[in-house]
Design a protein around this motif. Sequence first.
Motif, PDB file in Angstrom:
ATOM      1  N   UNK A  14      33.254   6.980  27.787  1.00  0.00           N
ATOM      2  CA  UNK A  14      33.592   7.228  26.627  1.00  0.00           C
ATOM      3  C   UNK A  14      34.128   5.903  25.954  1.00  0.00           C
ATOM      4  N   UNK A  15      34.228   6.431  24.734  1.00  0.00           N
ATOM      5  CA  UNK A  15      34.706   5.039  23.802  1.00  0.00           C
ATOM      6  C   UNK A  15      35.916   4.712  24.134  1.00  0.00           C
ATOM      7  N   UNK A  16      36.579   3.381  23.972  1.00  0.00           N
ATOM      8  CA  UNK A  16      37.659   3.003  24.095  1.00  0.00           C
ATOM      9  C   UNK A  16      38.995   3.931  23.414  1.00  0.00           C
ATOM     10  N   UNK A  17      38.582   4.094  22.032  1.00  0.00           N
ATOM     11  CA  UNK A  17      39.712   5.132  21.311  1.00  0.00           C
ATOM     12  C   UNK A  17      39.887   6.527  22.032  1.00  0.00           C
ATOM     13  N   UNK A  18      38.712   7.031  22.489  1.00  0.00           N
ATOM     14  CA  UNK A  18      38.755   8.334  23.128  1.00  0.00           C
ATOM     15  C   UNK A  18      39.678   8.107  24.462  1.00  0.00           C
ATOM     16  N   UNK A  19      39.136   7.008  25.595  1.00  0.00           N
ATOM     17  CA  UNK A  19      39.789   6.812  26.498  1.00  0.00           C
ATOM     18  C   UNK A  19      41.350   6.705  26.510  1.00  0.00           C
ATOM     19  N   UNK A  67      39.843  12.056  33.428  1.00  0.00           N
ATOM     20  CA  UNK A  67      38.778  11.986  33.787  1.00  0.00           C
ATOM     21  C   UNK A  67      38.675  11.332  35.333  1.00  0.00           C
ATOM     22  N   UNK A  68      39.191  12.401  36.142  1.00  0.00           N
ATOM     23  CA  UNK A  68      39.323  11.961  37.340  1.00  0.00           C
ATOM     24  C   UNK A  68      38.049  11.552  38.451  1.00  0.00           C
ATOM     25  N   UNK A  69      36.739  11.818  37.858  1.00  0.00           N
ATOM     26  CA  UNK A  69      35.516  11.492  38.718  1.00  0.00           C
ATOM     27  C   UNK A  69      35.132  10.304  38.367  1.00  0.00           C
ATOM     28  N   UNK A  70      35.342   9.482  37.021  1.00  0.00           N
ATOM     29  CA  UNK A  70      34.693   8.480  36.757  1.00  0.00           C
ATOM     30  C   UNK A  70      35.924   7.240  36.403  1.00  0.00           C
ATOM     31  N   UNK A  71      35.466   6.119  36.099  1.00  0.00           N
ATOM     32  CA  UNK A  71      36.428   5.232  35.647  1.00  0.00           C
ATOM     33  C   UNK A  71      36.203   5.444  33.861  1.00  0.00           C
ATOM     34  N   UNK A  72      37.697   5.941  33.624  1.00  0.00           N
ATOM     35  CA  UNK A  72      37.946   6.554  32.257  1.00  0.00           C
ATOM     36  C   UNK A  72      37.114   5.908  31.144  1.00  0.00           C
ATOM     37  N   UNK A  86      35.160 -11.113  20.136  1.00  0.00           N
ATOM     38  CA  UNK A  86      34.932  -9.571  20.931  1.00  0.00           C
ATOM     39  C   UNK A  86      33.376  -9.304  20.540  1.00  0.00           C
ATOM     40  N   UNK A  87      32.586  -9.795  19.706  1.00  0.00           N
ATOM     41  CA  UNK A  87      31.381  -9.453  19.478  1.00  0.00           C
ATOM     42  C   UNK A  87      31.032  -7.910  19.468  1.00  0.00           C
ATOM     43  N   UNK A  88      30.290  -7.396  20.400  1.00  0.00           N
ATOM     44  CA  UNK A  88      30.066  -5.888  20.233  1.00  0.00           C
ATOM     45  C   UNK A  88      31.254  -5.173  21.011  1.00  0.00           C
ATOM     46  N   UNK A  89      32.056  -6.017  21.440  1.00  0.00           N
ATOM     47  CA  UNK A  89      33.236  -4.989  22.148  1.00  0.00           C
ATOM     48  C   UNK A  89      34.503  -5.095  21.187  1.00  0.00           C
ATOM     49  N   UNK A  90      34.269  -4.636  19.918  1.00  0.00           N
ATOM     50  CA  UNK A  90      35.472  -4.725  18.984  1.00  0.00           C
ATOM     51  C   UNK A  90      36.354  -3.700  19.618  1.00  0.00           C
ATOM     52  N   UNK A  91      35.987  -2.641  20.023  1.00  0.00           N
ATOM     53  CA  UNK A  91      37.017  -1.640  20.484  1.00  0.00           C
ATOM     54  C   UNK A  91      38.337  -2.241  21.278  1.00  0.00           C
ATOM     55  N   UNK A  92      37.651  -3.248  22.151  1.00  0.00           N
ATOM     56  CA  UNK A  92      38.424  -3.631  23.162  1.00  0.00           C
ATOM     57  C   UNK A  92      39.417  -4.735  22.632  1.00  0.00           C
TER      58      UNK A  92
END
Length: 452
Positions: free
Chosen positions: A74-79, A65-70, A175-181
Motif C-alpha cells: 500500500x501507499x507510504x501514507x497508508x502504511x 499487515x503481517x503477511x506482507x511487507x507493509x 525523490x522522483x516518483x518516490x515523493x511519498x518517501x
Amino acid sequence: MDKEMNGRILAVPFPSPGHINPMTQLCKRLVFKGFKATIVLTKFIAKNIKGKSDLVQIETISDGDDEFHIFARQSVPDSVVRFTKHGSESLAQLIEKYESLGDPIVCVIYDSLLPWVVEVPKKLGLISVVFFTQQSAVNFFGYYSYHKLLPNPVVQFPVSIPGLPLLYLQDIPTYGIYQDHHTLVANQFSTVDKADFAFVNTFYELEEEVLEAMSKVCQMMTVGPTIPSFYLDNRIENDKAYGLSLPQDASTWLNWLNSKSAGSVVYASLSSVGYASPNVKQMEELAYGLKGSNYNFLWVVKSFEMEKLPENFIEETSDKGLIVQWCPQLEVLSNKAVGCILSHCGWNSTIEAISLGVPIVAMPMWADQLTNAKFIQDVWKVGVRVKCDENGIAGREEIEACIREVTNGERATEINKSCAKWKTLAKEAVSEGGTSDRNINELVSKLTGSLD
Ligand code: UDX
C-alpha cells in the motif's frame, strides 16, 4: 563484559536490512556494556530473516499487515497510519509483558523513520533514543535545514549550508516518483526534540565540520560506525556475527572470492531496497562496464533484476564474474580479494566501505545517495563518482574508467591514503574511549542512574 545491570533495552528498527543491521549492532554494543537487548521486528520481517544472535533477543510487533511487507502493498501514507496504530498498541503490550516477567524495559531505541514510537516510552516514563540509522550527519543537517530552518524552502543553486561545501543540483537528494518517501524522511525531524537522546550512525572525525555547525541548532550524538568490532580489527569477544541477515548461501561467493588474488575483484551492489533498481539500459551498461574493466566482479543482482541482464551475459563472463542475489556485504568488503566497491551510495554501504578502507565507485540513484557521492569524491576523497549522460545513464566506458581510476589510476594513491586514514579513525571512534564509545557511555550513565 561489564557487570550485568539487569536492564533491558527494546530496539525498534524500520523494517528493512539497512536499518535492522545498524540497530542490531548498537544493541550488541550495549549488551557488551552490561545490558540485555531485544530487537523488535514486524511479523513479516521476522518470518523472512535468517540467522539469530545469542546476544540480542527477537520479538515481534504487528504493523497491521503481517503477511506482507507493509510498504510493499500500500501507499507510504497508508502504511504509516496502520503501522502507527498497530505498532503502538503491540509495542505497549510487549513492554507490559517484559514487566510482568520481572524483566523490565529501561529504554526504547527507535528508528528515526518511525517517529510515532517515541510516544510509547514517553507515556510509560521510559528513556527514549531516536537513532538515525540510514543517514550521514551531512544529510541529516541538509534535510533538517530544508524542513526546519528555511521559512520558505525555495532552493537556489548552489545551496549553502553551514559546515557543508556548496551543493549543486546533482548533489541534492532527489525523490522522483518516490515523493511519498520524502514525506517519510521529512517526518523524522518531528521526533528529535521529543527523544532523550538523538544518535546518528556516523563517527565524529568523518563529519566533524557539519556536526559542529549542527550543534548550534540540534544535538546529535555519533555512535557509529555500527559495524561488528571483528571487521574493524578491534575485536570484542563474541562479536563476529552480524546477528541478523537475509538468506544467503555462503559457500558460493566465499569459495569464489578466496580463489581470487588480492585486489582483483570489483564488488558491485546497488541498493537493498526492492523498488530502487537501475533500468534495463543502465543494467546493460553496468554489465559491459564490469566486463570491460578486466577485473573479476562479484555483482549483487536481485531476483527481479535478472531479466534486465543482457542475453547470455552470465555464460559469457563466467570466467571472471559471479552474480549472486544477496551476500553478507561486510564479509565481502573485508576479503582481501576485493579492490573496490561499485555502490549506489546508500548510507550503510558508504560507511561500511569507508570503515573497512575500500575505495568506492559511486553510482548514486536517488535520495541522500547523491549527497553521499559528492562527499565520497570531493570531501572524504575515497572514490570517484561516475558521470551520466543527458538521459541519466552512466555508460560502459565511463564505468570502466572509474573502476580503473580508483584501483590503479592517477587518483588511486590519494584515494588509498584517504581510505587507510578513515579506516583507522573509524576503528578508534568505536574503541574504548573513542568518540562514539563515549557517546554510548553517556546513555549508559543515564540508564545506570535511572536504575539506582
Ligand atoms: C536505503 C536508501 O536507499 C538509501 O538512500 C539510504 O542512504 C539508506 O537506506 P539501502 O538500499 O538499504 O538504502 O542501502 P544501504 O544503506 O547501503 O544498506 C544496505 C545494507 O544491506 C548494508 O548494510 C549492506 O551491507 C547490506 N547488504 C546489501 C548486504 O549485506 N548484502 C547485499 O547483498 C546487499
